[in-house]
Design a protein around this motif. Sequence first.
Motif, PDB file in Angstrom:
ATOM      1  N   THR A  85     -20.625  19.875  44.118  1.00 37.21           N
ATOM      2  CA  THR A  85     -19.434  20.488  43.252  1.00 37.21           C
ATOM      3  C   THR A  85     -20.073  19.225  41.986  1.00 37.21           C
ATOM      4  O   THR A  85     -20.083  19.631  40.930  1.00 37.21           O
ATOM      5  N   LEU A  86     -19.896  18.129  42.370  1.00 39.91           N
ATOM      6  CA  LEU A  86     -20.240  16.863  41.103  1.00 39.91           C
ATOM      7  C   LEU A  86     -21.718  16.995  40.658  1.00 39.91           C
ATOM      8  O   LEU A  86     -21.594  17.233  39.708  1.00 39.91           O
ATOM      9  N   SER A  87     -22.897  18.211  41.367  1.00 34.97           N
ATOM     10  CA  SER A  87     -24.140  17.800  40.716  1.00 34.97           C
ATOM     11  C   SER A  87     -23.868  19.146  39.982  1.00 34.97           C
ATOM     12  O   SER A  87     -24.289  19.037  38.682  1.00 34.97           O
ATOM     13  N   THR A  88     -22.991  20.118  39.934  1.00 43.48           N
ATOM     14  CA  THR A  88     -22.667  21.229  39.377  1.00 43.48           C
ATOM     15  C   THR A  88     -22.296  20.699  38.131  1.00 43.48           C
ATOM     16  O   THR A  88     -22.787  20.832  36.693  1.00 43.48           O
ATOM     17  N   LEU A  89     -21.062  19.639  38.394  1.00 46.22           N
ATOM     18  CA  LEU A  89     -20.950  19.527  36.785  1.00 46.22           C
ATOM     19  C   LEU A  89     -21.563  18.588  36.170  1.00 46.22           C
ATOM     20  O   LEU A  89     -21.633  18.434  35.581  1.00 46.22           O
ATOM     21  N   ARG A  90     -22.339  17.812  36.949  1.00 48.68           N
ATOM     22  CA  ARG A  90     -23.772  17.187  36.287  1.00 48.68           C
ATOM     23  C   ARG A  90     -24.178  17.470  35.260  1.00 48.68           C
ATOM     24  O   ARG A  90     -24.981  17.372  34.099  1.00 48.68           O
ATOM     25  N   TYR A  91     -25.130  18.872  36.090  1.00 47.71           N
ATOM     26  CA  TYR A  91     -25.919  19.386  35.255  1.00 47.71           C
ATOM     27  C   TYR A  91     -24.928  20.499  34.148  1.00 47.71           C
ATOM     28  O   TYR A  91     -26.033  20.024  33.327  1.00 47.71           O
ATOM     29  N   ALA A  92     -24.039  20.421  34.331  1.00 44.98           N
ATOM     30  CA  ALA A  92     -23.346  21.437  33.372  1.00 44.98           C
ATOM     31  C   ALA A  92     -23.213  20.208  31.836  1.00 44.98           C
ATOM     32  O   ALA A  92     -23.686  20.912  31.108  1.00 44.98           O
ATOM     33  N   ASP A  93     -23.088  18.664  32.932  1.00 51.10           N
ATOM     34  CA  ASP A  93     -23.062  18.274  31.469  1.00 51.10           C
ATOM     35  C   ASP A  93     -24.141  17.899  30.676  1.00 51.10           C
ATOM     36  O   ASP A  93     -24.070  17.693  29.362  1.00 51.10           O
ATOM     37  N   ARG A  94     -25.097  18.339  31.377  1.00 50.75           N
ATOM     38  CA  ARG A  94     -26.580  17.612  30.722  1.00 50.75           C
ATOM     39  C   ARG A  94     -27.148  19.043  29.535  1.00 50.75           C
ATOM     40  O   ARG A  94     -27.415  19.135  28.919  1.00 50.75           O
ATOM     41  N   ALA A  95     -26.580  20.530  30.544  1.00 57.25           N
ATOM     42  CA  ALA A  95     -27.030  20.947  29.468  1.00 57.25           C
ATOM     43  C   ALA A  95     -26.035  21.379  28.075  1.00 57.25           C
ATOM     44  O   ALA A  95     -26.923  21.834  26.871  1.00 57.25           O
ATOM     45  N   LYS A  96     -24.480  20.608  27.803  1.00 62.83           N
ATOM     46  CA  LYS A  96     -24.189  20.917  27.026  1.00 62.83           C
ATOM     47  C   LYS A  96     -24.919  20.147  25.319  1.00 62.83           C
ATOM     48  O   LYS A  96     -24.487  20.512  24.485  1.00 62.83           O
ATOM     49  N   LYS A  97     -25.907  18.983  25.677  1.00 59.24           N
ATOM     50  CA  LYS A  97     -26.995  18.695  25.325  1.00 59.24           C
ATOM     51  C   LYS A  97     -27.685  19.366  24.751  1.00 59.24           C
ATOM     52  O   LYS A  97     -27.928  18.743  23.023  1.00 59.24           O
ATOM     53  N   ILE A  98     -27.863  20.407  24.982  1.00 58.88           N
ATOM     54  CA  ILE A  98     -29.286  21.539  24.577  1.00 58.88           C
ATOM     55  C   ILE A  98     -28.613  21.905  22.938  1.00 58.88           C
ATOM     56  O   ILE A  98     -27.863  22.460  22.393  1.00 58.88           O
ATOM     57  N   GLN A  99     -29.642  22.051  22.220  1.00 58.71           N
ATOM     58  CA  GLN A  99     -29.256  22.113  20.891  1.00 58.71           C
ATOM     59  C   GLN A  99     -30.714  23.595  20.357  1.00 58.71           C
ATOM     60  O   GLN A  99     -31.670  23.817  20.903  1.00 58.71           O
ATOM     61  N   ASN A 100     -29.702  24.917  19.941  1.00 60.31           N
ATOM     62  CA  ASN A 100     -30.803  26.096  19.811  1.00 60.31           C
ATOM     63  C   ASN A 100     -30.501  25.820  18.497  1.00 60.31           C
ATOM     64  O   ASN A 100     -30.019  25.966  17.170  1.00 60.31           O
ATOM     65  N   LYS A 101     -31.563  26.991  18.386  1.00 58.34           N
ATOM     66  CA  LYS A 101     -31.558  27.466  16.377  1.00 58.34           C
ATOM     67  C   LYS A 101     -32.026  28.617  16.454  1.00 58.34           C
ATOM     68  O   LYS A 101     -32.939  29.140  16.536  1.00 58.34           O
ATOM     69  N   ALA A 102     -30.544  29.109  16.454  1.00 53.67           N
ATOM     70  CA  ALA A 102     -29.690  30.783  16.322  1.00 53.67           C
ATOM     71  C   ALA A 102     -30.468  31.370  15.227  1.00 53.67           C
ATOM     72  O   ALA A 102     -30.260  30.691  14.344  1.00 53.67           O
ATOM     73  N   VAL A 103     -31.613  32.643  14.843  1.00 52.17           N
ATOM     74  CA  VAL A 103     -31.939  33.524  13.892  1.00 52.17           C
ATOM     75  C   VAL A 103     -31.279  34.920  13.815  1.00 52.17           C
ATOM     76  O   VAL A 103     -31.160  35.475  14.971  1.00 52.17           O
ATOM     77  N   VAL A 104     -30.524  34.874  12.649  1.00 53.95           N
ATOM     78  CA  VAL A 104     -30.509  36.153  12.869  1.00 53.95           C
ATOM     79  C   VAL A 104     -31.422  38.209  11.845  1.00 53.95           C
ATOM     80  O   VAL A 104     -32.822  37.282  11.981  1.00 53.95           O
ATOM     81  N   ASN A 105     -31.942  38.029  13.736  1.00 53.19           N
ATOM     82  CA  ASN A 105     -33.619  39.710  13.612  1.00 53.19           C
ATOM     83  C   ASN A 105     -32.871  40.698  12.252  1.00 53.19           C
ATOM     84  O   ASN A 105     -32.253  41.259  13.127  1.00 53.19           O
ATOM     85  N   GLU A 106     -33.493  40.219  11.561  1.00 52.81           N
ATOM     86  CA  GLU A 106     -33.184  41.635  10.692  1.00 52.81           C
ATOM     87  C   GLU A 106     -34.471  41.604   9.760  1.00 52.81           C
ATOM     88  O   GLU A 106     -34.715  40.680   9.212  1.00 52.81           O
TER      89      GLU A 106
END
Length: 1018
Positions: A345-366
């Motif tokens: 569980t601790l390892s899952t919490l850490r994993y989730a904490d790392r994922a939180k930092k990811i930044q994406n750039k979403a664009v509208v597909n139109e």
Amino acid sequence: MPAGSDSVKVAVRVRPFNQREKNAGSKCIISMNGQTTVITNPENGDTKSFSYDHSYWSHDDFNEDEDGVYHPASPEGPYADQKTVFNDLGKGVLDNAWQGYNAALFAYGQTGSGKSYSMIGYGANKGIVPITCEELFKVIDDNEDKEKQLQVTFSMLEIYNEQVRDLLVKTKPPHGGLKIRQNPSAGFYVEGLRAVPVRAYTEIEKLMEQGTINRTTASTNMNATSSRSHMVITIRFVQVFKNAMGQSNTRSSDVNLVDLAGSERADSTGATGDRLKEGSAINQSLSTLGNVISALADLSLGKKKVLVPYRDSVLTKLLQSALGGNSRTIMIAALSPADINYDETLSTLRYADRAKKIQNKAVVNESPTERLIRELKEENAKLMQLLQKQQGIKGGGDTSELQKMLEENQRRMADMQLTWEQRLEQARLEWERSQMPTAGAGVLQDWQKLPYITNVNEDSQLSGVIKHCFKEGETTIGRSGVSVEIRGLGILEHHVTVTNNGKALYVTPTSEKAMLIINGLRVKDKRQLCHMDRIKLGSSSLFLYVGLPSERKDRDDWSKYDFDYFMMELAEHEGVDLQTAKMADGQDQFNNKLNQEFVDLLPKIMEANAISEELKKKVKFEPMFKHDSKGIPSDIIVKVLNTETKKVWVWPKLKFLHRKDLIDSMYLSSLDGQKVSSKRAEDPFWDPVEDICLGSCLVILKSLAHHTEIDEHFALHNHHGHEEAVVKVQIMPCDQNGKSLHEDDVILEPTEMLGKPLNFVIKVQNVMSIRWVKEEPSRGIYFRYKFYDEKEAITKAVFHKTVVDLDYTMHYSIPKVTKNLISYLLNNSLVLELWGKQVSEDEQLHRRVGQQLAREESSEDLLSQLKNRETVIENLESECTDLRDENFKLKMKVDKLQQALEFAKMRRVDAFVHGAKSDDRRKSISEEKKLESSAMDVELAKAFREFFKDIKPVQQEIKDMKSKISALGQSGDQNGNLKSTLKSQEKSLNMVDENLTDCVNSLKKSVAVSLKKQKEKK
Ligand SMILES: Nc1ncnc2c1ncn2[C@@H]1O[C@H](COP(=O)(O)OP(=O)(O)OP(=O)(O)O)[C@@H](O)[C@H]1O
Ligand SMILES: [Mg+2]
């Protein structure tokens, strides 16, 4: 959400205790407050706090309504139900799709933590995927804009062992799974994956149901536990509408919904220290996902030169855009509340904490539809050109990749040129075609009126998915050519027959080999089935029997018969006696975590054994508890026995799990028609031989603190508590020269020893009843122990004997006794470990071949050797005869000399009697005597020297011959004829030897007698 930069949204959710955790009296180590989740280390009470976009408390404080839906116990209560989760997360996904953003939702967490519950849901508690789809169609249905066309396509795939399977297709995927290809505009895609156009939510429901059935069947056939596979559902939502200029515009969104494999499979710690370091492809996608998330988090934190390893796995290739590109992404991390799962569980919490930092750039597909078609056409033309160029080059080059890309483009163009209605109609026809002979509608009705068996899977999401009904009469079940086909491990062509006589059902195994276990017990004959019987067919196919409708009670608690229930029941009947382990060590001391781990390991052990049998590896796995020096179970180990070579290994649990992945990969390859490699270097069933700790005994050291001797027999017990051997141990206080102390030296108060020297010897003497060697005589044993802070002592190893006089003595001389040492002596025992040695297969083979060769050689050579020896013996015999002659001659000479001597004596007496005494005469007599005597002495000495010179090599040769013949006789390698010839040769050689010795002795005797006589006469 602002366009430009979108952080990955992260939510965590904690589920209720499951039955096993309840039974184990688990404690909840998770607490939540707003967005914060706190985890408590059950060992020391330390807490760690994490903050996420959402922290969902779904552990307790809820009620179940009459439809089976869970709600918060009170409106303000903390419980987060499925609806809350959908409102927070699913709605966002829908909104994004509507706006034309790609969206992705991942569920991460260890097996059984609640990923599928959140994503798909159970029964009335529908998860995010169905609710999102339902809501999507609600909006579509409400659409009144006739100019606006809303299109939804649905696809569902599974990644297992780096192979992609289309879950909407019933047939087996091609060898190696579906191919992943890359297209300049579409990125990575799965070649030939069905994307089914759907017009209503009910159609998605049907597709999902079919997908789950296909997943379950594949999982049984491949022995692939679904918690180790990833499921990806992709909903493509396309809106075609007229823009302000009156042009047709296409806005599209890909929504990826990913139910990941259990996260505990990602760690490769099992490979640490293992000869086979390479992980199997089974975990590759998950471990790569972890690496991708870490790399993306680093990038977002401003780190430069970070390479994101998307290409390292199938999953990350397919989700490249969802993870680090044009997508709005959500991760839901599922948590177990139980203390026993703290590390995971601790390892899952850490994993989730790392994922939180990811930044994406979403664009509208139109884009204007025209433009999309134009772009596709242009791309097509480019690909064509490239293809022609390639084909024009001499020698060609591989154009298959280009051709495939072209085909995919053409398919997409064709799709675009068809009207949506045409595509829907096409999909409907295809669906009907593919569904013709299914277990679908007809069976759905059947199971309500007929008795049936239903599958029980490790993944509860897949349990109860498959039902096999029994009409009146006989139903045959087996691998092929029968009414019900099951392709699980260990299922025979025709495995069992089920007979339904309208009133009762009976099951009969077809042969001795057909493994049928009912309620944990092996069944070999016809047996009546009772409602809720637990059935195991072959090695791993589990079913629950649901009786005739008359037998079914209104609210049967079927859910209690889950995978865990089966495992516990099987464990108790298959020799793994958890109960005994508990009793032996005391319920209190018994570690719950260990108990759970043990039960978790059981199905994997059974599978490994079944695969071993199927692949004819002759290896048997057995889980065992490892005990610490106080006899308390401290760990789980797996004993591995090669039943053919009798080699034994003991693997730590993690090593077994690592090997199990490799074993599974090997099995999958064999199913795929590949030849199973027999190279040892790659074989997960094999390891070089190693020394095995067979058992130990505890020698209490208290006596030493009183200077009294220990001299006892101790039984050495193995992990099961069975006796491995008996050993005599002596620990004797002594002086510095090793001389034992006097009885008067006994001390009553151990502190008297303080500051004084301590001398003692440890003797490991006779070892008896050594089971290890009894089982396989090529084996050997030795002992190990460690006294206080002295270095570990190891005795010599003795092979082939079940009773050994080890005769091991070690003198310990401690200059000054300390308080610590006294406390050690008073409170500790010497743990004497018995270790088993094994001869490597190669060495054994060498010996065997050597012996065989020697045997073959000796059969041929022995005859010629014997012939030579016969000649030697003949020669010896003739030499012996010569010696006899010589001896005889010598004897004659001695006699002659004696006669001469007698004669001279007589003459002398005669002269004396007749008074002829004169000086001259006397002188002459004495000279004569001297002459006679010296002549005789010289001659005799000469003769003897010659004789002994001759006889010595002859005697040596006879000695050599005798020992060679007796060695040959003892080796036991001869057949009957040779043996008797050898015997007779030995006999005659003995006779020659005896005769010769007699001769020499008699000669010696006679010489001695004559010399004596001579002396007397002198
Ligand atoms: N929030 C919840 N409320 C009630 N029950 C839950 C909840 N989450 C999970 N469960 C129950 O826990 C069990 C395991 O959950 P689930 O199948 O979702 O786990 P999983 O993480 O998908 O496991 P796997 O890795 O094996 O697929 C199921 O029986 C499910 O009903
Ligand atoms: Mg699941």
